[in-house]
Design a protein around this motif. Structure first.
Motif, PDB file in Angstrom:
ATOM      1  N   LEU A   5       0.837  -1.241  -0.022  1.00 48.27           N
ATOM      2  CA  LEU A   5       0.143  -0.157  -0.097  1.00 48.27           C
ATOM      3  C   LEU A   5       1.013   1.191  -0.129  1.00 48.27           C
ATOM      4  O   LEU A   5       1.878   1.372   0.993  1.00 48.27           O
ATOM      5  N   ILE A   6       0.653   1.963  -1.032  1.00 52.16           N
ATOM      6  CA  ILE A   6       1.531   3.288  -0.999  1.00 52.16           C
ATOM      7  C   ILE A   6       0.581   4.466  -1.054  1.00 52.16           C
ATOM      8  O   ILE A   6      -0.334   4.551  -1.790  1.00 52.16           O
ATOM      9  N   VAL A   7       0.915   5.377  -0.277  1.00 50.88           N
ATOM     10  CA  VAL A   7       0.116   6.720  -0.004  1.00 50.88           C
ATOM     11  C   VAL A   7       0.662   7.622  -1.272  1.00 50.88           C
ATOM     12  O   VAL A   7       1.745   7.860  -1.381  1.00 50.88           O
ATOM     13  N   VAL A   8      -0.428   8.400  -1.950  1.00 53.62           N
ATOM     14  CA  VAL A   8      -0.252   9.097  -3.127  1.00 53.62           C
ATOM     15  C   VAL A   8      -0.164  10.649  -2.435  1.00 53.62           C
ATOM     16  O   VAL A   8      -1.484  10.869  -1.864  1.00 53.62           O
ATOM     17  N   ILE A   9       0.828  11.301  -2.451  1.00 56.45           N
ATOM     18  CA  ILE A   9       0.794  12.901  -2.259  1.00 56.45           C
ATOM     19  C   ILE A   9       0.482  13.684  -3.255  1.00 56.45           C
ATOM     20  O   ILE A   9       1.278  13.500  -4.286  1.00 56.45           O
ATOM     21  N   ASP A  10      -0.304  14.697  -3.234  1.00 57.70           N
ATOM     22  CA  ASP A  10      -0.588  15.761  -4.212  1.00 57.70           C
ATOM     23  C   ASP A  10       0.268  16.916  -3.756  1.00 57.70           C
ATOM     24  O   ASP A  10       0.133  17.575  -2.974  1.00 57.70           O
ATOM     25  N   LEU A  11       1.296  17.043  -4.378  1.00 55.91           N
ATOM     26  CA  LEU A  11       2.313  17.988  -4.133  1.00 55.91           C
ATOM     27  C   LEU A  11       1.868  19.563  -4.423  1.00 55.91           C
ATOM     28  O   LEU A  11       2.331  20.402  -3.484  1.00 55.91           O
ATOM     29  N   GLU A  12       0.818  19.558  -4.986  1.00 56.09           N
ATOM     30  CA  GLU A  12       0.403  20.952  -5.167  1.00 56.09           C
ATOM     31  C   GLU A  12      -0.532  21.504  -3.812  1.00 56.09           C
ATOM     32  O   GLU A  12      -0.858  22.548  -3.628  1.00 56.09           O
ATOM     33  N   LYS A  13      -0.970  20.324  -3.171  1.00 54.67           N
ATOM     34  CA  LYS A  13      -1.547  20.419  -1.795  1.00 54.67           C
ATOM     35  C   LYS A  13      -0.870  20.512  -0.603  1.00 54.67           C
ATOM     36  O   LYS A  13      -1.302  20.761   0.513  1.00 54.67           O
ATOM     37  N   VAL A  14       0.456  20.177  -0.618  1.00 51.99           N
ATOM     38  CA  VAL A  14       1.256  20.198   0.543  1.00 51.99           C
ATOM     39  C   VAL A  14       1.306  21.393   1.225  1.00 51.99           C
ATOM     40  O   VAL A  14       1.360  21.777   2.523  1.00 51.99           O
ATOM     41  N   LEU A  15       1.366  22.533   0.471  1.00 54.31           N
ATOM     42  CA  LEU A  15       1.441  23.911   1.109  1.00 54.31           C
ATOM     43  C   LEU A  15      -0.103  24.491   0.754  1.00 54.31           C
ATOM     44  O   LEU A  15      -0.517  24.353  -0.402  1.00 54.31           O
ATOM     45  N   THR A  16      -0.440  25.504   1.475  1.00 51.65           N
ATOM     46  CA  THR A  16      -1.800  26.169   1.071  1.00 51.65           C
ATOM     47  C   THR A  16      -1.108  27.448   0.462  1.00 51.65           C
ATOM     48  O   THR A  16      -0.005  27.824   0.151  1.00 51.65           O
ATOM     49  N   ASP A  17      -2.277  28.202  -0.239  1.00 53.45           N
ATOM     50  CA  ASP A  17      -1.850  29.022  -1.298  1.00 53.45           C
ATOM     51  C   ASP A  17      -1.250  30.295  -0.264  1.00 53.45           C
ATOM     52  O   ASP A  17      -0.374  30.909  -0.717  1.00 53.45           O
ATOM     53  N   ASP A  18      -1.816  30.605   0.972  1.00 49.61           N
ATOM     54  CA  ASP A  18      -1.218  31.478   1.778  1.00 49.61           C
ATOM     55  C   ASP A  18       0.449  31.464   2.144  1.00 49.61           C
ATOM     56  O   ASP A  18       1.261  32.053   2.049  1.00 49.61           O
ATOM     57  N   GLU A  19       0.614  29.987   2.257  1.00 47.63           N
ATOM     58  CA  GLU A  19       2.001  29.594   2.650  1.00 47.63           C
ATOM     59  C   GLU A  19       2.899  29.737   1.247  1.00 47.63           C
ATOM     60  O   GLU A  19       4.135  30.137   1.330  1.00 47.63           O
ATOM     61  N   VAL A  20       2.453  29.435   0.052  1.00 50.73           N
ATOM     62  CA  VAL A  20       3.052  29.805  -1.082  1.00 50.73           C
ATOM     63  C   VAL A  20       3.427  31.124  -1.109  1.00 50.73           C
ATOM     64  O   VAL A  20       4.388  31.581  -1.454  1.00 50.73           O
ATOM     65  N   GLU A  21       2.317  32.020  -1.013  1.00 50.83           N
ATOM     66  CA  GLU A  21       2.529  33.339  -0.995  1.00 50.83           C
ATOM     67  C   GLU A  21       3.595  34.025  -0.150  1.00 50.83           C
ATOM     68  O   GLU A  21       4.461  34.704  -0.536  1.00 50.83           O
ATOM     69  N   GLU A  22       3.543  33.550   0.983  1.00 50.12           N
ATOM     70  CA  GLU A  22       4.591  33.922   2.182  1.00 50.12           C
ATOM     71  C   GLU A  22       5.960  33.373   1.707  1.00 50.12           C
ATOM     72  O   GLU A  22       7.011  34.097   1.802  1.00 50.12           O
ATOM     73  N   ILE A  23       6.003  32.299   1.094  1.00 48.09           N
ATOM     74  CA  ILE A  23       7.400  31.791   0.802  1.00 48.09           C
ATOM     75  C   ILE A  23       7.982  32.398  -0.305  1.00 48.09           C
ATOM     76  O   ILE A  23       9.134  32.897  -0.482  1.00 48.09           O
ATOM     77  N   MET A  24       7.081  33.003  -1.411  1.00 48.83           N
ATOM     78  CA  MET A  24       7.331  33.694  -2.626  1.00 48.83           C
ATOM     79  C   MET A  24       7.990  35.104  -2.027  1.00 48.83           C
ATOM     80  O   MET A  24       8.747  35.482  -2.828  1.00 48.83           O
ATOM     81  N   GLU A  25       7.364  35.707  -1.303  1.00 43.21           N
ATOM     82  CA  GLU A  25       7.764  36.979  -0.706  1.00 43.21           C
ATOM     83  C   GLU A  25       9.171  36.752  -0.161  1.00 43.21           C
ATOM     84  O   GLU A  25       9.843  37.712  -0.208  1.00 43.21           O
TER      85      GLU A  25
END
Length: 149
Positions: free
Chosen positions: A127-147
């Motif tokens: 059994l292998i868990v599939v991770i959606d890499l687009e959902k690991v970070l929230t939109d707010d976290e992505v925005e914070e990191i890009m800043e």
């Protein structure tokens, strides 16, 4: 029979997968520049052929023990126009799984904090868990990191 394509990666001794369509490239671990005052799960910034990419340590993000591994790889994923790197212990093989061996994750196991688990698949009785890499970070976290970058 329809198949789904995944990249297998390891965190400690556990196997995980990500859909191959979400991955731009995989690169060897190289020099990462530390990001002062960044979130604890960010290892730093990677200069990859002139692109500055934030690198997320998936073990820290998933609150896993950080057992040191000899090999480290960085999976580069796209989220819209943004590239984000995910530090893993190994990512070197792809796999095809028949669609009937891909299942939704158990509802009881999914919480707001792990909404990035998109499905589970069964390959060779494993059994292998599939991770959606687009959902690991929230939109707010992505925005914070890009800043910060």
């Amino acid at each position: 029979m329809a198949y789904k394509q995944y990249i297998i990666f390891k965190l400690n001794d556990e196997k995980y997968a990500a859909e191959i369509s979400n991955i731009a490239s995989i690169t060897d671990y190289s020099s990462i520049t530390t990001l002062p005052n960044g979130p604890s799960y960010i290892d730093g910034l990677l200069n990859l052929r002139g692109d500055i990419i934030p690198v997320i340590n998936l073990k820290k993000r998933f609150n896993l023990a950080d057992n040191q591994m000899k090999e480290k790889r960085i999976i580069i994923a796209r989220r819209g126009d943004t590239q984000i790197g995910f530090l893993v212990d190994d990512a070197s093989q792809s796999m095809s799984v028949e669609s009937d061996q891909v299942l939704p994750p158990p509802v009881i196991a999914i919480q707001k904090s792990n909404r990035y688990i998109s499905e589970v698949c069964i390959k060779d009785n494993e059994l292998i868990v599939v991770i959606d890499l687009e959902k690991v970070l929230t939109d707010d976290e992505v925005e914070e990191i890009m800043e910060l970058a």
